[in-house]
Design an enzyme around this catalytic site. Structure first.
Site, short mmCIF file in Angstrom:
data_model
loop_
_atom_site.label_atom_id
_atom_site.label_comp_id
_atom_site.label_asym_id
_atom_site.label_seq_id
_atom_site.Cartn_x
_atom_site.Cartn_y
_atom_site.Cartn_z
N HIS A 1 0.86 -1.20 0.00
CA HIS A 1 0.00 0.00 0.00
C HIS A 1 0.89 1.24 0.00
O HIS A 1 2.10 1.13 0.13
CB HIS A 1 -0.99 -0.01 1.17
CG HIS A 1 -0.38 0.07 2.55
ND1 HIS A 1 0.45 -0.91 3.06
CD2 HIS A 1 -0.49 1.01 3.53
CE1 HIS A 1 0.81 -0.59 4.29
NE2 HIS A 1 0.28 0.58 4.60
N HIS B 1 -7.39 -0.71 5.89
CA HIS B 1 -6.33 0.17 6.41
C HIS B 1 -6.14 1.34 5.45
O HIS B 1 -6.13 2.51 5.85
CB HIS B 1 -5.05 -0.65 6.57
CG HIS B 1 -3.86 0.12 6.99
ND1 HIS B 1 -3.73 0.67 8.25
CD2 HIS B 1 -2.72 0.44 6.32
CE1 HIS B 1 -2.55 1.29 8.33
NE2 HIS B 1 -1.93 1.18 7.18
N HIS C 1 4.65 -4.87 10.77
CA HIS C 1 5.03 -4.19 12.02
C HIS C 1 5.14 -5.18 13.18
O HIS C 1 4.40 -6.17 13.23
CB HIS C 1 3.99 -3.11 12.42
CG HIS C 1 4.01 -1.89 11.57
ND1 HIS C 1 4.83 -0.82 11.81
CD2 HIS C 1 3.29 -1.57 10.47
CE1 HIS C 1 4.62 0.12 10.91
NE2 HIS C 1 3.69 -0.31 10.08
N ASP D 1 5.95 4.74 5.10
CA ASP D 1 6.82 3.79 5.81
C ASP D 1 6.87 2.43 5.10
O ASP D 1 7.57 1.51 5.57
CB ASP D 1 6.41 3.64 7.29
CG ASP D 1 5.02 3.08 7.48
OD1 ASP D 1 4.10 3.47 6.74
OD2 ASP D 1 4.83 2.26 8.38
N HIS D 2 6.18 2.30 3.97
CA HIS D 2 6.24 1.09 3.14
C HIS D 2 6.83 1.35 1.76
O HIS D 2 7.19 0.41 1.06
CB HIS D 2 4.84 0.47 2.99
CG HIS D 2 4.26 0.03 4.29
ND1 HIS D 2 4.09 -1.29 4.64
CD2 HIS D 2 3.84 0.75 5.36
CE1 HIS D 2 3.59 -1.36 5.87
NE2 HIS D 2 3.42 -0.14 6.32
ZN LIG Z 1 0.16 1.58 6.60
#
Ligand SMILES: [Zn+2]
Length: 238
Positions: free
Chosen positions: A54, A110, A167, A58-59
């Site tokens: 996604h 999400h 995570h 942070d990805h």
């Molecule tokens: Zn996320």
């Protein structure tokens, strides 16, 4: 197929996926390029593909630097704002590493663009921020109905399927699960195990479909309504 975690930021995991036969290495959700490159180098691997679940920075924050350093193409959700995306993924798309084939399912909740990559033969799934061990992602863009359905789709996979989450949230999730299901001994046993592993600084992932069916209150919710109540309660749980 060898899968290696790369800790990044405070609690992210980037996953390296290596196929020895083809010498290919994919990086899943590189929020940061440097640790992913360093870990690949440590193994003597060359990054040949970048996969995103996604759009969250942070990805995807390391996408462009990794692509520049390695020439690896970037595959990510067609609907998402993915830096440097070369290949659009949506429901039914495939990713390949050597002879291993992963299929894409859309798991909104999400975010609306969120996808999961499922390698049926290897019983492996990369689930990003949709499902966490004993928990699930926050609903930033989607509805409780969407997220509930997405979690059900992931936990309808065979029981032994290993789920690679993005995570290390398991301890906080386990404490909430024990609060949500005070009479579930399996949850309490897993909480103790997670406490022990985290006190030694150990990773608690991957999890499995079987473990999540037994201990994840969001997966175990009877319907989207109960799911929504739990998610709201978890948002303010300390
Ligand atoms: Zn996320």
């Amino acid at each position: 197929m060898e899968i290696v975690p790369v800790p990044a930021f405070t609690d992210n995991y980037i996953w390296l996926v290596h196929d020895e036969a083809s010498r290919e290495t994919a990086v899943v959700d590189p929020g940061d390029a440097a640790p992913a490159l360093a870990e690949a180098e440590r193994h003597g691997w060359t990054v040949t593909q970048i996969w995103n679940t996604h759009w969250h920075p942070d990805h995807t924050g390391g996408n462009l630097e990794l692509k520049q350093a390695t020439g690896a193409p970037i595959s990510g959700p067609a609907q998402g704002r993915i830096p440097g995306r070369d290949v659009d993924l949506s429901e039914g798309s495939e990713v390949r590493i050597g002879d291993h084939v992963g299929r894409v399912i859309e798991v909104p909740g999400h975010t609306l663009d969120h996808i999961a990559l499922i390698f049926d033969e290897e019983k492996v799934a990369f689930v990003g921020d949709t499902l966490f061990a004993m928990g699930c992602g926050r609903l930033f863009e989607g509805t409780p109905q969407q997220m509930f359905r997405s979690l059900q789709r992931l936990t309808e996979l065979p029981a032994k399927t290993r789920l690679f989450c993005a995570h290390e949230y398991t301890l906080a999730n386990a404490r909430f699960a024990a609060h949500a299901e005070p009479d579930n001994p399996t949850v309490h046993r897993r909480l103790s195990d997670v406490e022990r592993r985290r006190s030694r600084g150990e990773i608690t992932l991957p999890t499995t479909v079987a473990e999540e069916r037994a201990t994840n209150p969001f997966v175990r919710a009877s319907d989207a309504h109960e799911f929504a109540r739990l998610r709201a309660e978890k948002d303010s749980f300390r």
